[in-house]
Design an enzyme around this catalytic site. Structure first.
Site, PDB file in Angstrom:
ATOM      1  N   SER A 151       4.518  30.206  67.263  1.00 38.18           N
ATOM      2  CA  SER A 151       3.096  29.893  67.201  1.00 38.18           C
ATOM      3  C   SER A 151       2.338  30.613  68.324  1.00 38.18           C
ATOM      4  O   SER A 151       2.360  31.820  68.414  1.00 38.18           O
ATOM      5  CB  SER A 151       2.886  28.383  67.238  1.00 38.18           C
ATOM      6  N   ASP A 304      -4.199  32.655  65.543  1.00 44.70           N
ATOM      7  CA  ASP A 304      -3.036  32.753  66.427  1.00 44.70           C
ATOM      8  C   ASP A 304      -1.970  33.655  65.786  1.00 44.70           C
ATOM      9  O   ASP A 304      -2.136  34.100  64.646  1.00 44.70           O
ATOM     10  CB  ASP A 304      -2.501  31.364  66.789  1.00 44.70           C
ATOM     11  N   ASP A 306       0.879  33.473  64.230  1.00 38.32           N
ATOM     12  CA  ASP A 306       1.407  33.245  62.877  1.00 38.32           C
ATOM     13  C   ASP A 306       0.322  32.806  61.899  1.00 38.32           C
ATOM     14  O   ASP A 306       0.609  32.413  60.772  1.00 38.32           O
ATOM     15  CB  ASP A 306       2.578  32.256  62.890  1.00 38.32           C
ATOM     16  N   ASP A 308      -1.711  30.292  61.442  1.00 38.13           N
ATOM     17  CA  ASP A 308      -1.892  28.966  60.840  1.00 38.13           C
ATOM     18  C   ASP A 308      -3.047  28.221  61.507  1.00 38.13           C
ATOM     19  O   ASP A 308      -3.507  27.210  60.990  1.00 38.13           O
ATOM     20  CB  ASP A 308      -0.591  28.144  60.859  1.00 38.13           C
TER      21      ASP A 308
END
Length: 578
Positions: A151, A304, A306, A308
């Site tokens: 993340s 961010d 990734d 999400d």
């Protein structure tokens, strides 16, 4: 210098003599030769814990690090769980990875181990956002999925997020069953690393198209976008996966004036332009806001690594760029979605929205006024996904989210989704601009209608064994002796999610809370302030989520009322720590 204890030394010896590759052994031997006791202890004193969400840790050699062997062990445990749960079935999984250093390598190791265990793998051939992995699990009828990501953690970290058959992260009881299988593996020789090529299928653009078409079909204000197609949007993927899909999603929605922050557009696991690749941090959006000032933009979006979670910035009425927090963006999105659904006559009582228990109650107030069913879940998007799956086919999920910048619109996936969120935040901005209002004024108008809600998160770090004991003692104290008043208002309700009970402190009446057990306490005052106390599951911290509110009579009163609520939060926190 402190000596290495016997148990840790035994693990080091096992790695030096066991079936590990020569590079790994050389890395460990170099630390031994340097007498690097602290580094060796940290790398080997325990096995990296496979928690309910998977793995996350610093990359390097060692049992407490992210590497080929800890990733392999996690995958072997997950494969064993799947083969036990679905005997005789053709089991399929999907795998994706983000832009972090080694994410592509760890994704390949994951595919190798699954394929060696007779499991068919749909493998994204290049980096992709986490929500698309969730979409792929659902689209291909997979029993599980894995996303290689840490993340928004610093560059030294990587991780492994495990998903169930519904495309959401594992919840009880399956999360514990997977953990049990991972923990059963005591020797690296139990892990099957020999890739079976016939069990691996590469996927990519075809899935992108299905996912993006699905997102585009959710749009509810296409006419407003047509009229405001040249809305000036500045977007930064912060060196992450968002670059693969967010610009395409905005283009498919009809936006023609999107400026990507070039310095942050190339995927790079070193995240060279930021301290932390986290859209919650103002510093991570500095380049995007500078670009927005330069071109006089309408909206700033940043995702961010990734993709999400998404952070946004808007221009206030003084022409200054301000960051909105997760509660503000989430409330704006729900208010927009429900208003647009209401305008088009589509709200028929069969829809619902979801938020977590530490997310602004402003969202509840909006849902109540629009007569839409709302639910609260424990912290963690997996609980929102779980509820969506339970209600699938019975009620329609409009949207939901959590205060930590994660939102979802529509039921294509079962995780927070910055791709669909970026598209809808842009649509929402176009919708209000079409009515002659900025997004900032839409925020103020929402506060005038429902009240000004202000939230803050205070984290206390307590390191080491003594810190953990101190945090435990604080929770025991709060349970047994809750504060009588907070910020000048009497505490009227105590919600204890570990004991699954709600207590009316005036009458002593106790009612049951229908949630999985979790070490969270909530204090609710007579004037509607809420404080949630929650020890972190991943860090040596206790977190206090504070929410206060007051009426707002007019937009022009915002600064004064906002300042008063800021002082109230300080008073609440002072009372809590007294």
């Amino acid at each position: 210098m402190q000596a290495i204890d016997q148990s840790t030394q035994a693990t080091i010896n096992q790695w030096l003599s066991g079936n590990y590759d020569e590079n790994t052994k050389a890395e460990i031997q170099a630390l031994v030769d340097k007498d690097a006791t602290t580094e060796l202890t940290d790398a080997f004193y325990k096995s990296l814990e496979f928690g309910t969400g998977g793995l996350r840790g610093i990359m390097g050699a060692g049992s407490n690090r992210i590497n080929k062997y800890t990733i392999g062990t996690a995958t072997q445990g997950l494969a064993n769980y799947l083969n036990n749960k679905y005997p005789g079935e053709k089991i399929k999984v999907a795998i994706a990875h983000d832009s972090r250093n080694n994410s592509d390598y760890f994704a390949k190791i994951t595919a190798d181990v699954f394929s060696a265990n007779g499991i068919y793998v749909y493998f994204f051939k290049a980096l992709r956002p986490t929500p698309e992995l969730s979409f792929a699990v659902r689209h291909f009828g997979c029993k599980s999925g894995v996303m290689l990501t840490a993340s928004h953690n610093p560059k030294e970290y990587n991780g492994y997020k495990a998903y169930g058959a519904d495309g959401g992260q594992f919840t009880s009881p399956d999360d514990k069953l997977v953990i049990d299988e991972v923990n059963k593996i005591k020797n690296i020789d139990e892990v099957k690393f020999d890739r079976v090529e016939a069990n691996i299928e590469l996927i990519g653009e075809d899935v992108d198209k299905l996912y993006l078409d699905g997102i585009t079909a959710l749009s509810i204000s296409p006419e407003a976008i047509k009229r405001q197609h040249d809305l000036k949007i500045v977007y930064s993927p912060i060196h992450g996966t968002g670059i693969t899909l967010v610009p395409k999603a905005l283009e498919q929605f009809g936006f023609t004036n999107v400026t990507v922050v070039e310095e942050q557009s190339t995927p790079d696991g070193n995240f060279p332009t930021v301290v932390y690749p986290n859209p919650e941090e103002k510093e991570a959006l500095t380049l995007a806001m500078n670009k927005a000032k330069e071109i006089d933009a309408d909206l700033v979006l940043a995702t961010d690594p990734d993709a999400d979670r998404v952070g946004i910035a808007v221009k206030d009425n003084n022409g200054e760029w301000v960051l909105l927090n997760g509660n503000q963006t989430g409330s704006l999105l729900i208010n927009y979605l429900l208003s647009a659904w209401q305008d088009s006559g589509k709200l028929d009582g069969n829809q619902f929205i979801v938020k977590t228990i530490v997310t602004s109650n402003l969202i509840e107030e909006i849902a109540k006024k629009k007569n839409v069913t709302y639910y609260n879940t424990l912290t963690g998007f997996k609980y929102i996904g779980q509820l969506m799956t339970e209600l699938e086919g019975k009620k329609y999920f409009i949207g939901g989210g959590e205060e930590s910048y994660g939102y979802l619109i529509g039921d294509l996936v079962r995780d927070k989704d910055a791709v669909v969120s970026a598209a809808f935040i842009s649509e929402m901005t176009a919708y209000y601009k079409d009515k002659g209002a900025s997004l900032y004024n839409a925020l103020l108008d929402m506060y005038v209608e429902y009240g000004l809600y202000k939230e803050d998160l205070v984290s206390l770090t307590k390191k080491g064994k003594s810190g953990a004991e101190e945090i435990k003692a604080m929770m025991v104290k709060f349970r047994g002796n809750p504060p009588a008043t907070l910020g000048g208002s009497k505490v009227s309700v105590l919600k204890d999610y570990e004991l699954s009970q709600e207590t009316d402190l005036a009458t002593g009446k106790v009612t049951k809370l229908d949630y999985p057990t979790s070490d969270v306490l909530q204090f609710i005052t007579e004037d509607g302030s809420i404080v949630s106390a929650r020890p972190s599951g991943t860090e040596p911290k206790i977190k206090f989520y504070c929410s206060v509110n007051a009426p707002l009579a007019d937009r022009k009163d915002f600064d004064a009322v906002n300042a008063q609520l800021g002082e109230k939060i300080k008073a609440v926190m002072a009372d809590l720590q007294a």
